[in-house]
Design a protein around this motif. Structure first.
Motif, short mmCIF file in Angstrom:
data_model
loop_
_atom_site.label_atom_id
_atom_site.label_comp_id
_atom_site.label_asym_id
_atom_site.label_seq_id
_atom_site.Cartn_x
_atom_site.Cartn_y
_atom_site.Cartn_z
N MET A 7 34.79 38.59 23.81
CA MET A 7 35.71 37.66 23.81
C MET A 7 35.61 36.44 24.25
N LYS A 8 35.93 35.02 23.84
CA LYS A 8 35.82 34.03 24.41
C LYS A 8 36.70 33.91 25.47
N VAL A 144 35.47 36.50 32.03
CA VAL A 144 36.48 36.63 30.72
C VAL A 144 37.16 37.78 30.96
N SER A 145 36.88 38.78 31.60
CA SER A 145 37.63 40.04 31.87
C SER A 145 39.17 39.53 32.78
N GLU A 146 38.71 38.76 33.74
CA GLU A 146 39.91 38.16 34.74
C GLU A 146 40.80 37.10 33.69
N MET A 147 40.08 36.49 33.14
CA MET A 147 40.90 35.39 32.24
C MET A 147 41.99 36.37 31.31
N GLY A 148 41.56 37.54 30.85
CA GLY A 148 42.61 38.09 30.26
C GLY A 148 43.44 39.13 30.99
N ASN A 149 43.07 39.35 32.12
CA ASN A 149 43.75 40.24 33.01
C ASN A 149 44.63 39.56 34.02
N PHE A 150 44.61 38.41 34.36
CA PHE A 150 45.24 37.83 35.42
C PHE A 150 46.73 37.19 34.82
N MET A 176 32.96 30.64 27.44
CA MET A 176 31.81 31.83 27.53
C MET A 176 32.52 32.85 26.81
N MET A 177 31.42 33.85 26.42
CA MET A 177 32.07 35.04 25.91
C MET A 177 31.60 36.18 26.76
N GLU A 178 32.34 37.17 26.88
CA GLU A 178 31.81 38.38 27.72
C GLU A 178 32.64 39.75 27.13
N PRO A 179 32.18 40.49 27.36
CA PRO A 179 33.16 42.02 27.18
C PRO A 179 34.35 42.01 28.00
N ILE A 180 35.44 42.27 27.34
CA ILE A 180 36.71 42.62 28.05
C ILE A 180 37.50 43.82 27.81
N GLU A 181 37.94 44.54 28.64
CA GLU A 181 38.84 45.64 28.41
C GLU A 181 40.19 45.25 29.20
N PHE A 182 41.18 45.34 28.41
CA PHE A 182 42.57 44.92 29.02
C PHE A 182 42.84 45.93 30.07
N LYS B 31 24.71 47.16 27.50
CA LYS B 31 24.48 46.44 28.65
C LYS B 31 25.50 45.44 28.84
N HIS B 32 25.43 44.73 30.00
CA HIS B 32 26.08 43.62 30.65
C HIS B 32 25.55 42.40 29.74
N VAL B 33 26.75 41.46 29.12
CA VAL B 33 26.26 40.42 28.32
C VAL B 33 27.03 39.23 28.74
#
Lengths: 353, 176
Positions: A7-8, A144-150, A176-182, B31-33
């Motif tokens: 996600m962005k 991005v993970s913290e953007m979604g979880n904060f 930016m895009m990175e993997p996220i898990e809520f 992988k981490h991306v």
């Protein structure tokens, strides 16, 4: 908690707010946060919430005041210039003790500036921002993970202490895009406990008033001290930070948000050359992690502050350590983004190498 | 494994979606991306570039200042990014649109007549996939299977024929 998604940052921020129970969003477009209202414009109707593209930032924040006074979890977002326009309303909600949540995806300033990532709004965020004597709970994500979880944490703090909360990001984190898990299940706002201040149908209860002023002599002084007591509790209980390799460090880098990521890369490079670098990353920039920094500075005598500004957080660092260590600074204001090699060079100069 | 990639060209060449595809495939591979686009003034014909990191370790900085590999899809991109490439790094040039020669001799250069190849496969629109195919073949940053599997996720509205064309373009790029 669901699958891993790419996600962005801006979209993660919006989805995180919806999952945390946000059901009212009003805003006005500005780069680099436009994906937030865009996402909300289709996502809000999907969950039975309300999305309004307001006629201006001033209107957007005042709509938030109204919706929050009715007990709804609300959000607005903008970038520097828009957040400046919202400050009057933010100050009003702080005085009225309404638990609002907003995000500043910071761009280069001052003025209309540019649309590049920046950390130039640190003073505005951590000093309240608007007029009067109040504080805002400010979280500074670095992924991005913290953007979604904060957002969930912000709503919980907002409602527990009845105060304004915000996320201080920047254009890079937004784009930016990175993997996220809520890390939390979606919250159904109708299942949240009723709020004893919320307006609505008065039937069967006494009258409630939400207001940001009182002209009775002495009232506001008492009210402001009451707010201050709350802020003191927040400082005591809600300060968050992260340390990396600080245990054996003889030089401590202090950086938040994007700069903490870049500094972490510089730290990894430096450690390969046997430089004992550590990192303190404030996760809340108000309250600032003063106590841990004060403790660390009793042992580590060299501190480097890295910011995408001309030096704002450095003031909090100096206040925290009370002169007990030497403080250095590396800054890139108004759209400049430091590289890890640049930061490493600064570190080496401090070591005299 | 760490691979910092920059992709650059004109708006409309699919630079941004190629970057997303690479990042997404990396995630599928476990992988981490990170993916970061140049943003703001996007428009067809304007400049577009993005950086992607694929790594077995957590990605510290999402900013790629000295890339390990670069895809260059137009003339201005060569001028802008060639100097940033790491020594021994990989420079992939779409020679259909870039006539200048790179200046450095401490890097690995592959020139691909990507527009022509793409037209042979079916449409010039898949020139980006020819370049990506070559990049993953040379860097092994992600597996071809993951990229193929991910195509429909990144292009959810694409027709089956178009997905096949993209797959063929990736495979053809993989021969470089």
């Amino acid at each position: 908690m669901g699958e891993k998604k790419l996600m962005k940052g801006n979209e993660a921020l919006a989805e995180g707010a919806v999952r945390a129970g946000c059901r009212f969003f009003s805003g006005y477009p500005i780069t680099p946060q436009n994906e937030v209202p865009e996402y909300m414009s289709w996502r809000m109707p999907e969950v039975g919430g309300t999305f309004i593209q307001a006629e201006s930032e001033v209107a957007a924040i005042n709509m938030l005041y109204g919706a929050s006074a009715c007990g709804t979890r609300v959000m607005t977002s903008s970038s520097g210039p828009g957040i400046s326009l919202k400050q009057e309303g933010i100050s009003y909600t702080a005085s009225a003790q309404l638990p609002i949540f907003y995000a500043n995806v910071v761009r280069g300033g001052p003025g209309l500036g540019n649309i590049a990532p920046s950390q130039g709004d640190y003073f505005q965020a951590t000093r309240g921002g608007g007029h009067g004597d109040y504080r805002v709970f400010v979280m500074a994500p670095n992924s991005v993970s913290e953007m979604g979880n904060f957002p969930r944490i912000c709503y919980e703090v907002a409602e527990k202490y009845r105060m304004v909360t915000m996320i201080l990001a920047d254009g890079l984190l937004g784009q930016m895009m990175e993997p996220i898990e809520f890390d939390f299940e979606p919250i159904d706002p109708s299942k949240l406990p009723p709020k004893d201040y919320a307006l609505g149908i008065q039937e069967g209860r006494s009258r409630r008033v939400v207001r940001s002023y009182d002209l009775k002599p002495g009232f506001m002084e008492k009210h402001t001290w009451k707010l201050m007591e709350i802020y003191n509790q927040v400082e005591e209980k809600e300060t968050r930070y992260e340390t990396i390799m600080a245990e054996d460090a003889d030089l401590l880098v202090v950086a938040y948000g994007t700069c903490s990521r870049i500094s972490r890369a510089a730290l990894a490079l430096g450690r390969k050359e046997n430089l004992k670098i550590g990192l303190l990353r404030p996760i809340t920039v108000w309250p600032f992690p003063s106590k841990i920094l004060h403790d660390l500075a009793s042992r580590i005598k060299k501190i480097l502050v890295v910011e995408m500004s001309t030096g704002q957080m450095i003031e909090d660092v100096k206040l925290a350590i009370e002169g007990s260590a030497q403080v250095f600074f590396h800054g890139r204001p108004s759209g400049g983004i430091p590289t890890e090699f640049e930061v490493l060079d600064v570190i080496k100069k401090i070591y005299g190498k | 494994m760490y691979q910092g990639v920059i992709m650059s060209g004109f708006g409309g060449q699919g630079i941004i979606s190629t970057g997303v595809l690479l990042a997404y495939s990396g995630m599928v591979d476990g992988k981490h991306v990170t993916f970061f686009p140049a943003y703001g003034a996007e428009m067809r014909g304007g400049t577009a570039n993005c950086s992607v990191v694929v790594s077995t370790d957590e990605v510290a900085s999402p900013v790629v200042s000295t890339p390990d590999s670069i895809i260059v899809m137009n003339e201005p991109s060569l001028l802008k990014f060639e100097p940033t490439l790491k020594p021994q790094g990989l420079l992939l040039i779409n020679s259909s649109l870039v006539s200048s020669k790179p200046k450095r001799n401490d890097i690995n250069i592959i020139t691909i007549d990507a527009n022509k190849i793409a037209e042979e496969i079916g449409t010039v629109k898949c020139a980006n996939m020819v370049m990506l195919g070559a990049l993953i073949n040379r860097t092994k940053a992600v597996s071809l299977e993951s990229v193929v599997k991910t195509l429909s996720k990144v292009y959810p509205r694409a027709k089956k024929e178009m997905l096949e064309i993209n797959e063929n373009a990736l495979k053809r790029g993989g021969t470089f």
